[in-house]
Design a protein around this motif. Structure first.
Motif, PDB file in Angstrom:
ATOM      1  N   SER A 117       0.828  -1.212   0.000  1.00  0.00           N
ATOM      2  CA  SER A 117       0.000   0.000   0.000  1.00  0.00           C
ATOM      3  C   SER A 117       0.856   1.252   0.000  1.00  0.00           C
ATOM      4  O   SER A 117       0.556   2.218  -0.703  1.00  0.00           O
ATOM      5  CB  SER A 117      -0.929   0.016   1.212  1.00  0.00           C
ATOM      6  N   ASP A 140      -7.424  -4.273  -1.650  1.00  0.00           N
ATOM      7  CA  ASP A 140      -7.254  -5.176  -0.521  1.00  0.00           C
ATOM      8  C   ASP A 140      -8.608  -5.206   0.189  1.00  0.00           C
ATOM      9  O   ASP A 140      -8.851  -4.472   1.150  1.00  0.00           O
ATOM     10  CB  ASP A 140      -6.153  -4.661   0.403  1.00  0.00           C
ATOM     11  N   ASN A 145      -6.656   0.003   3.736  1.00  0.00           N
ATOM     12  CA  ASN A 145      -6.106   1.105   4.537  1.00  0.00           C
ATOM     13  C   ASN A 145      -5.342   2.121   3.689  1.00  0.00           C
ATOM     14  O   ASN A 145      -4.676   3.007   4.208  1.00  0.00           O
ATOM     15  CB  ASN A 145      -5.181   0.575   5.641  1.00  0.00           C
ATOM     16  N   ASP A 219      -3.802  -1.553  -5.712  1.00  0.00           N
ATOM     17  CA  ASP A 219      -3.149  -2.016  -4.482  1.00  0.00           C
ATOM     18  C   ASP A 219      -3.865  -3.306  -4.052  1.00  0.00           C
ATOM     19  O   ASP A 219      -5.054  -3.282  -3.724  1.00  0.00           O
ATOM     20  CB  ASP A 219      -3.286  -0.917  -3.413  1.00  0.00           C
TER      21      ASP A 219
END
Ligand SMILES: Nc1ncnc2c1ncn2[C@@H]1O[C@H](COP(=O)(O)OP(=O)(O)O)[C@@H](O)[C@H]1O
Ligand SMILES: [Mg+2]
Length: 403
Positions: A117, A140, A145, A219
């Motif tokens: 990330s 993800d 996050n 990501d």
């Protein structure tokens, strides 16, 4: 045409239910009808049913009737979306002057906590700083996050809005971040967020391909599930991250291997983007070999190519081509000294050459840096905090190799 025979039964059932709403329950029992169904026919059925059930067109009726029509209309529209996902030709990236208009970059690796990330976020910010229209997507699904690395603590929309069909287009959930790139953030707080089904995944894959941007950065989650691998295979450039820790680099090799096998299997599925001649013999052979259907799994890709040469000779060069075009880019992260990366990189490259007949490029090694460690807490991308610093220089080099 609907690939009703090629699908696992839950997916085939979904198609049947959708056809029952758009046509009739009788139609769902007619295999020939399903297999030969054309998109024009589906569109016409949708238009006809939409007219019949759209609540706005019947607002003079009693509230109960309007409510009933509304429920029915929602089902009809969902059914149409389901069939559309299966039937529309693969959305290809539009091109400008023969060059792909946008480049998809995936950042993957088979573990969490290895820097996927942070790299994705800083790569996206750097690309947008040099003027590229960049979209960053947090895929993800179970551990989203990415927004924190872009200084966003809360998001007005997330991918969940798209996956639950509250919004129809990815563009509607893009958030313009203060550091440049547009972000499609995730929300893993929702129970089952990571478990998107096959139809939704197809819709998401297709929508990502259609995003109007110069770069789209994905990501990914840290595992080798089909969902993660399919997002990885969508990319024009796929980074595989690992640390020097043996469990991490063995998993990184595994990620590369599973991706290649999946790529070979997907040559024939509904998700196929390669326009391959669909020879059933070749399909069967590849399935037998890669999915170990009859227990005859070959050990190396070389053996697979050799068997294809023996049993379907006219496809051998095609398969060889597919394998040679699979070029994952290895990044080794969080090393104490640059030389620590040499042995793991070499190990992965050797095994990949021997077992998978592919070249894994070692694209870079990134030192462990306290400044990187604390970037989420600072709510500011490292490349913004330290322009011209270590990570910024590293990413500039990465971009030079791929842009
Ligand atoms: N090169 C590095 N030096 C120091 N810390 C790093 C480095 N790369 C990643 N980290 C830290 O590791 C943690 C996990 O990174 P993250 O990007 O969230 O991993 P992933 O997305 O793979 O789960 C974060 O605290 C991040 O700051
Ligand atoms: Mg992550």
């Amino acid at each position: 045409m609907l690939p009703i025979n090629d699908l696992p039964s839950p997916e085939a059932n979904k198609i049947r239910i959708a056809c029952a709403y758009l046509f009739s329950p009788e139609h769902t029992k007619d295999k020939q009808f399903l297999m030969n169904l054309r998109f024009d026919t589906v569109k016409a059925a949708f238009a006809e049913k939409a007219k019949r059930y759209h609540p706005d067109l019947h607002s003079q009726e009693s509230p109960e009737m309007v409510e009933r029509r509304k429920d029915r209309f929602i089902m009809v529209r969902e059914s149409y979306e389901i069939l559309k996902n299966y039937m529309l030709p693969e959305a290809k990236a539009p091109s400008v002057g023969g060059k792909p208009r946008h480049t998809i970059i995936a950042v993957g690796g088979a573990k969490g906590g290895i820097g996927k990330s942070i790299l994705s976020a800083n790569l996206a910010v750097s690309l947008s700083q040099v003027g590229y229209r960049t979209v960053l997507i947090d895929l993800d699904l179970g551990g989203a996050n990415l927004h924190l690395y872009l200084g966003e603590t809360t998001l007005p929309y997330t991918l969940s809005d798209f996956l639950s069909q509250r919004t129809a287009k990815l563009e509607e959930i893009m958030v313009t971040t203060k550091y440049g790139p547009k972000l499609i953030g995730g929300d893993s707080s929702r129970l089952g967020a990571a478990n998107i089904d096959f139809v939704l995944k197809l819709k998401l894959l297709r929508s990502i391909r259609m995003i109007d941007a110069d770069f789209v950065i994905l990501d990914l989650g840290g595992d080798t599930s089909y969902n993660v691998i399919d997002f990885f295979l969508l990319a024009d450039h796929g980074f595989v991250l690992t640390t020097c820790d043996p469990t991490s680099y063995l998993e990184a090799y595994n990620f590369i291997k599973v991706s290649l096998l999946r790529k070979l299997n997907r040559l024939f599925g509904v998700e196929s983007t390669l326009g391959v001649e669909k020879d059933p013999l070749l399909k069967e052979l590849i399935e037998e070999i890669t999915l170990s259907k009859n227990g005859k799994r070959v050990k190396t890709i070389d053996q697979l190519i050799e068997r294809v040469g023996r049993e379907c000779p006219r496809h051998q060069s095609f398969i060889r081509d597919v394998v040679s075009k699979f070029r994952p880019l290895l990044l080794i992260n969080m090393v104490e000294s640059i030389s620590d990366a040499i042995a793991p990189a070499k190990r992965i490259q050797e095994v990949a050459r021997k077992m998978l007949s592919i070249h894994v490029e070692h694209s870079g090694t990134l030192l462990y840096q306290p400044e990187i460690k604390w970037s989420a807490r600072d709510l500011m991308p490292v490349v913004v905090k330290s322009p011209g610093g270590y990570l910024s220089t590293f990413i500039t080099q990465l971009i030079a190799n791929i842009a």
